[in-house]
Each structure stands twice: as C-alpha cells, then as structure tokens.
Design a protein around this motif. Structure first.
Motif, PDB file in Angstrom:
ATOM      1  N   ILE A 158     -18.425   0.233  11.123  1.00  0.00           N
ATOM      2  CA  ILE A 158     -18.091   1.564  11.641  1.00  0.00           C
ATOM      3  C   ILE A 158     -16.837   2.032  10.908  1.00  0.00           C
ATOM      4  CG2 ILE A 158     -17.541   2.960  13.665  1.00  0.00           C
ATOM      5  CD1 ILE A 158     -18.871   0.923  15.421  1.00  0.00           C
ATOM      6  N   PRO A 159     -16.930   3.042  10.082  1.00  0.00           N
ATOM      7  CA  PRO A 159     -15.757   3.480   9.320  1.00  0.00           C
ATOM      8  C   PRO A 159     -14.706   4.125  10.217  1.00  0.00           C
ATOM      9  CG  PRO A 159     -17.589   4.971   8.971  1.00  0.00           C
ATOM     10  CD  PRO A 159     -18.130   3.817   9.756  1.00  0.00           C
ATOM     11  N   ASP A 160     -13.522   4.264   9.669  1.00  0.00           N
ATOM     12  CA  ASP A 160     -12.458   4.951  10.389  1.00  0.00           C
ATOM     13  C   ASP A 160     -12.803   6.428  10.542  1.00  0.00           C
ATOM     14  OD1 ASP A 160     -10.896   2.717  10.704  1.00  0.00           O
ATOM     15  OD2 ASP A 160      -9.603   3.117   8.988  1.00  0.00           O
ATOM     16  N   PRO A 161     -12.385   7.036  11.654  1.00  0.00           N
ATOM     17  CA  PRO A 161     -12.681   8.452  11.864  1.00  0.00           C
ATOM     18  C   PRO A 161     -11.627   9.343  11.220  1.00  0.00           C
ATOM     19  CG  PRO A 161     -11.583   7.580  13.793  1.00  0.00           C
ATOM     20  CD  PRO A 161     -11.729   6.428  12.828  1.00  0.00           C
ATOM     21  N   LEU A 162     -12.023  10.538  10.892  1.00  0.00           N
ATOM     22  CA  LEU A 162     -11.113  11.543  10.358  1.00  0.00           C
ATOM     23  C   LEU A 162     -10.644  12.441  11.499  1.00  0.00           C
ATOM     24  CD1 LEU A 162      -9.869  12.961   7.831  1.00  0.00           C
ATOM     25  CD2 LEU A 162     -11.918  14.410   7.822  1.00  0.00           C
ATOM     26  N   SER A 163      -9.332  12.575  11.615  1.00  0.00           N
ATOM     27  CA  SER A 163      -8.794  13.452  12.650  1.00  0.00           C
ATOM     28  C   SER A 163      -9.192  14.895  12.373  1.00  0.00           C
ATOM     29  CB  SER A 163      -7.270  13.338  12.686  1.00  0.00           C
ATOM     30  OG  SER A 163      -6.709  14.356  13.494  1.00  0.00           O
ATOM     31  N   GLN A 164      -9.513  15.621  13.437  1.00  0.00           N
ATOM     32  CA  GLN A 164      -9.874  17.031  13.298  1.00  0.00           C
ATOM     33  C   GLN A 164      -8.691  17.887  12.845  1.00  0.00           C
ATOM     34  OE1 GLN A 164     -11.192  18.372  17.144  1.00  0.00           O
ATOM     35  NE2 GLN A 164      -9.197  18.049  18.115  1.00  0.00           N
ATOM     36  N   ASP A 165      -7.491  17.312  12.819  1.00  0.00           N
ATOM     37  CA  ASP A 165      -6.324  18.045  12.334  1.00  0.00           C
ATOM     38  C   ASP A 165      -6.349  18.232  10.819  1.00  0.00           C
ATOM     39  OD1 ASP A 165      -5.282  18.224  14.917  1.00  0.00           O
ATOM     40  OD2 ASP A 165      -4.194  16.330  14.733  1.00  0.00           O
ATOM     41  N   ARG A 206       5.201  12.861  -5.699  1.00  0.00           N
ATOM     42  CA  ARG A 206       5.660  12.796  -4.310  1.00  0.00           C
ATOM     43  C   ARG A 206       5.207  11.464  -3.742  1.00  0.00           C
ATOM     44  NH1 ARG A 206       9.452  14.365  -0.641  1.00  0.00           N
ATOM     45  NH2 ARG A 206       8.556  14.851   1.413  1.00  0.00           N
ATOM     46  N   ILE A 207       6.162  10.602  -3.413  1.00  0.00           N
ATOM     47  CA  ILE A 207       5.864   9.238  -2.978  1.00  0.00           C
ATOM     48  C   ILE A 207       6.180   9.109  -1.495  1.00  0.00           C
ATOM     49  CG2 ILE A 207       6.370   6.797  -3.326  1.00  0.00           C
ATOM     50  CD1 ILE A 207       7.435   7.606  -6.138  1.00  0.00           C
ATOM     51  N   ILE A 208       5.200   8.652  -0.724  1.00  0.00           N
ATOM     52  CA  ILE A 208       5.391   8.428   0.707  1.00  0.00           C
ATOM     53  C   ILE A 208       5.547   6.928   0.926  1.00  0.00           C
ATOM     54  CG2 ILE A 208       4.496   8.816   3.024  1.00  0.00           C
ATOM     55  CD1 ILE A 208       5.113  11.358   1.353  1.00  0.00           C
ATOM     56  N   GLY A 209       6.714   6.520   1.398  1.00  0.00           N
ATOM     57  CA  GLY A 209       7.025   5.111   1.586  1.00  0.00           C
ATOM     58  C   GLY A 209       8.386   4.810   0.999  1.00  0.00           C
ATOM     59  N   GLN A 210       9.087   3.859   1.592  1.00  0.00           N
ATOM     60  CA  GLN A 210      10.460   3.544   1.182  1.00  0.00           C
ATOM     61  C   GLN A 210      10.446   2.691  -0.083  1.00  0.00           C
ATOM     62  OE1 GLN A 210      12.797   2.158   4.444  1.00  0.00           O
ATOM     63  NE2 GLN A 210      14.731   2.438   3.384  1.00  0.00           N
ATOM     64  N   ARG A 223      11.290   8.208 -16.676  1.00  0.00           N
ATOM     65  CA  ARG A 223      11.797   9.580 -16.522  1.00  0.00           C
ATOM     66  C   ARG A 223      10.840  10.456 -15.716  1.00  0.00           C
ATOM     67  NH1 ARG A 223      14.460  10.846 -22.511  1.00  0.00           N
ATOM     68  NH2 ARG A 223      15.875   9.033 -22.510  1.00  0.00           N
ATOM     69  N   ILE A 224      10.428   9.922 -14.591  1.00  0.00           N
ATOM     70  CA  ILE A 224       9.505  10.637 -13.714  1.00  0.00           C
ATOM     71  C   ILE A 224      10.296  11.532 -12.764  1.00  0.00           C
ATOM     72  CG2 ILE A 224       7.689  10.406 -11.979  1.00  0.00           C
ATOM     73  CD1 ILE A 224       6.846   9.333 -14.684  1.00  0.00           C
ATOM     74  N   ASP A 225       9.886  12.790 -12.676  1.00  0.00           N
ATOM     75  CA  ASP A 225      10.441  13.698 -11.668  1.00  0.00           C
ATOM     76  C   ASP A 225       9.738  13.376 -10.350  1.00  0.00           C
ATOM     77  OD1 ASP A 225      11.468  15.745 -10.152  1.00  0.00           O
ATOM     78  OD2 ASP A 225      10.230  17.306 -11.079  1.00  0.00           O
ATOM     79  N   TYR A 226      10.474  12.857  -9.381  1.00  0.00           N
ATOM     80  CA  TYR A 226       9.827  12.444  -8.137  1.00  0.00           C
ATOM     81  C   TYR A 226      10.693  12.799  -6.934  1.00  0.00           C
ATOM     82  CZ  TYR A 226      13.043   8.484  -7.427  1.00  0.00           C
ATOM     83  OH  TYR A 226      14.149   7.697  -7.203  1.00  0.00           O
ATOM     84  N   SER A 227      10.043  12.818  -5.776  1.00  0.00           N
ATOM     85  CA  SER A 227      10.731  12.908  -4.486  1.00  0.00           C
ATOM     86  C   SER A 227      10.099  11.878  -3.569  1.00  0.00           C
ATOM     87  CB  SER A 227      10.630  14.315  -3.887  1.00  0.00           C
ATOM     88  OG  SER A 227       9.272  14.695  -3.713  1.00  0.00           O
ATOM     89  N   ASN A 228      10.807  11.543  -2.490  1.00  0.00           N
ATOM     90  CA  ASN A 228      10.422  10.386  -1.693  1.00  0.00           C
ATOM     91  C   ASN A 228      10.686  10.666  -0.215  1.00  0.00           C
ATOM     92  OD1 ASN A 228      11.743   7.067  -1.196  1.00  0.00           O
ATOM     93  ND2 ASN A 228       9.619   7.667  -1.175  1.00  0.00           N
ATOM     94  N   ALA A 229       9.744  10.241   0.639  1.00  0.00           N
ATOM     95  CA  ALA A 229       9.928  10.389   2.087  1.00  0.00           C
ATOM     96  C   ALA A 229       9.193   9.257   2.785  1.00  0.00           C
ATOM     97  CB  ALA A 229       9.403  11.743   2.575  1.00  0.00           C
ATOM     98  N   TRP A 230       9.613   8.931   4.010  1.00  0.00           N
ATOM     99  CA  TRP A 230       8.929   7.901   4.799  1.00  0.00           C
ATOM    100  C   TRP A 230       9.170   8.182   6.278  1.00  0.00           C
ATOM    101  CZ3 TRP A 230      13.144   7.119   1.692  1.00  0.00           C
ATOM    102  CH2 TRP A 230      14.335   6.692   2.292  1.00  0.00           C
ATOM    103  N   ASP A 236       3.846  16.073   9.634  1.00  0.00           N
ATOM    104  CA  ASP A 236       4.439  15.989   8.293  1.00  0.00           C
ATOM    105  C   ASP A 236       3.420  15.480   7.273  1.00  0.00           C
ATOM    106  OD1 ASP A 236       6.914  16.881   9.211  1.00  0.00           O
ATOM    107  OD2 ASP A 236       7.669  14.844   9.542  1.00  0.00           O
ATOM    108  N   ILE A 237       2.616  14.499   7.680  1.00  0.00           N
ATOM    109  CA  ILE A 237       1.619  13.935   6.771  1.00  0.00           C
ATOM    110  C   ILE A 237       0.589  14.992   6.385  1.00  0.00           C
ATOM    111  CG2 ILE A 237      -0.294  12.290   6.621  1.00  0.00           C
ATOM    112  CD1 ILE A 237       1.450  10.364   8.264  1.00  0.00           C
ATOM    113  N   ILE A 238       0.144  15.765   7.364  1.00  0.00           N
ATOM    114  CA  ILE A 238      -0.807  16.842   7.069  1.00  0.00           C
ATOM    115  C   ILE A 238      -0.192  17.827   6.073  1.00  0.00           C
ATOM    116  CG2 ILE A 238      -1.992  18.843   8.077  1.00  0.00           C
ATOM    117  CD1 ILE A 238      -2.287  17.111  10.645  1.00  0.00           C
ATOM    118  N   ALA A 239       1.088  18.152   6.270  1.00  0.00           N
ATOM    119  CA  ALA A 239       1.776  19.075   5.364  1.00  0.00           C
ATOM    120  C   ALA A 239       1.858  18.515   3.949  1.00  0.00           C
ATOM    121  CB  ALA A 239       3.172  19.393   5.900  1.00  0.00           C
ATOM    122  N   GLU A 240       2.014  17.190   3.808  1.00  0.00           N
ATOM    123  CA  GLU A 240       2.067  16.588   2.477  1.00  0.00           C
ATOM    124  C   GLU A 240       0.760  16.826   1.719  1.00  0.00           C
ATOM    125  OE1 GLU A 240       4.568  15.375   0.943  1.00  0.00           O
ATOM    126  OE2 GLU A 240       6.021  15.106   2.580  1.00  0.00           O
TER     127      GLU A 240
END
Length: 345
Positions: A158-165, A206-210, A223-230, A236-240
C-alpha cells in the motif's frame, strides 16, 4: 490527538471498528506521522482511530523494554504499528496486529552482531508474529522477502498517500536561472553528487535539511549559489514546491520517495534515480530517470529539462496524472479493508 472513541466516552456502535495507531517517539522527524494522519483523516466514520505514542526512543535496550511493557498495558484489540518500532508487535499477544514496514535502510547501515540483533528485533520476530504486513513499495516487499522472515501471502503493498494540500500551482519556468529543490541531506539523498552535477550551471539550489561541514565545503568548492532551511512546517514545505522550478531527487535508496509525487502534484518536473522504488513511484515517462552514481548523467537530465520546453511540459502533464494514483481516499480504503478483515471473527 484524541480519537472519536474517546469523545464518545469509550462506547462504540457494534459496526464501529476501533483501531490503535501506534507511533514511534523520535523528536524532529515526522514523515511517518504525516503519512498516517493523512490516512486517518480519510478513513470512513466506521473506523475510529486512537493515537498512541510509545514513551521512549526506539533504540536503546532500556527504552525497548520500557516500550514493550507500555504496549502490553495500553494497546487495544486491533493495533496498527505504523513503523520504526516494529518490535512492539512482540508485546501484543492475543491482539490483531498490522505492521507497516517503510524501508530496510537501518539494516544496510549495520554490520556484524548489531545487524543480527536489529534484524531479529525489528524484522524476523515481529513479522512472524503480526497478522498482516504492509509495505509502501514493491521494492520494500522484495527486500523483506529476501530476508526470508515472512510469507509472501502475508504482505500487502500500500503506497503512501498524497495529502490533498498538494495541488497544482502554475508557475512560469525560469530557464535562465532555475530554482532547483533538493529534499534532505542524509547520505542516501545523494546531495554531494547533486552538487557536483550543478557545478557551472546558472541556478539557485534550495536545500531542505541541516547541512554538515563536508556538504558546505563542497558547495563552496563548486561555487554553487544555494540557500538552506530545515524544521519546516507543512505549509512551508508546500510553499517550497510552489516556488521551485524543478525537483532534483537522485536518491540512492528509498522506501517510497514521497517528494516525487508531491512535486508532480504541484506541477513541477522531477529528476530522480533510475533505481527502485523511484521509477515505480514516479510512473512511466513522468520523470527524468538518471544513474544516481553519475553526476554527468544527472547534469544531462537537468540540462534537458531546462532547455527542452516540450519535454518539460510532457513531464509535468504525465506527473500530474501519476500523482492522482496516490489519492488519500483510495489509500485509506485499502487500510480500511484490512482492518475489517482482521475484525471479522
């Protein structure tokens, strides 16, 4: 969290099936909890869930003993062990038990006597004792069968479900400087090879995780242009996903690969691994599949997504169709059928 059963003062009509959803205790990780909250919310009213969380962490021997004694006292007649604390099945004699296995990553990270002990406590003994085992992918099922500790007819995929969000959100693709989303930084997520693949490409990663020191050093060297959040909220995840141009997910190993279908549902093209279960999760022709060990192959796929408008549009259209396979109502219906099967005399 409180169940409908508790709100009714512990009384249920005869056709109502009470189910205890047993959760791990691991501060800072919520993936399993999110999955089964989605399932619980989509279950029919005749399935009344009660959330139970074991009192201690899953790994140390005193904590294992404490969790086993707690389960013996607190769990009801029908229990669903939702993952990570598989050994709790051993404390549930006389109960009807469903055990969900998400992956076998813990075994790949252990060797010698530690692996043997963990395999006994987390897999061999619990899988023999429970009534039904659910796996979130065919790959996880294959790996379990290779252990030789469970009959094939006892396993249900049974696979994981997708949130309706997660809904489609149109965004013009920025081909001159795309925002590339990369979820999580653990070793299996393959961030270092992703960084190597992006060297010299005008983009924002855009990297999610510390990040750890090695990952930050590699980003600086390339020389990667990056930003980071966790520690992001669900919103917030939906916005990403909504803000990115593509998802880069060249994982080395997964139980399922939830970011793939979350990105597809949002309308973003996906570059992921040609290694199970990612192709099964992503669907045929709905993602760019690459050799995750090869940064050159990863880069070539990214370049094609960026430079080929028709190809990118086909990926997005096929991805949205694929994500519909994982609607929460359909997944919850399959769990409901299992609970009814176990409730029957």
């Amino acid at each position: 969290m409180h169940s409908d059963t508790e709100q009714l003062g512990g009384q249920q009509p005869e056709d109502v099936i009470p189910v205890d959803l047993l959760l791990r205790r691991r501060p800072g990780t919520y993936s399993i909890e999110r999955v089964f909250q989605i399932v619980a919310d989509a279950l029919p009213a005749t399935i009344q869930t009660r959330w139970l969380q074991v009192p201690a962490g899953p790994w140390r021997l005193p904590d294992i003993v404490r969790n086993l004694l707690w389960c013996l006292r607190h769990c009801g007649r029908l229990v669903h062990v939702t993952g990570d604390v598989h050994y709790c099945v051993l404390a549930l004699p006389g109960r009807r038990v469903v055990l969900t296995v998400h992956d076998l990553l813990m075994l790949t990270q252990l060797h010698g006597w530690r692996r043997r002990v963990v395999q006994k406590l987390w897999f061999d003994w619990p899988l023999r004792r429970c009534d039904i085992v659910t796996c979130i992918s065919e790959q996880t099922k294959r790996e379990l069968l290779a252990l030789g500790c469970v009959r094939p007819d006892k396993i249900v995929v049974i696979p994981d479900p997708l949130s309706q969000d997660f809904v489609f959100c149109e965004k013009p693709f920025c081909s001159t400087r795309p925002r590339i989303l990369h979820f999580n930084v653990t070793a299996n997520k393959n961030l270092l090879r992703s960084i190597d693949a992006l060297a010299g490409l005008p983009c924002q990663l855009r990297i999610i995780g510390q990040l750890n020191d090695e990952q930050r050093a590699r980003l600086a060297a390339r020389r990667i242009d990056y930003s980071n959040a966790w520690n992001l909220s669900d919103r917030d995840i939906i916005a990403e996903y909504q803000q990115c141009d593509l998802l880069l997910f060249p994982s080395l190993s997964e139980g399922f690969g939830m970011p793939i279908i979350e990105a597809q549902a949002t309308g973003r093209p996906v570059v992921t691994s040609n290694r199970q279960p990612m192709p099964d999760t992503a669907g045929a022709a709905a993602a760019a599949l690459v050799d995750p060990d090869n940064p050159t192959a990863i880069r070539a796929a990214i370049d094609r997504v960026i430079g080929d408008d028709d190809y990118r549009r086909r990926l997005v259209a096929a991805g949205r169709k694929n994500a519909a396979r994982f609607a929460a109502a359909a997944i919850a219906r399959r769990y409901s059928d299992i609970y009814r099967q176990l409730q029957a005399p």
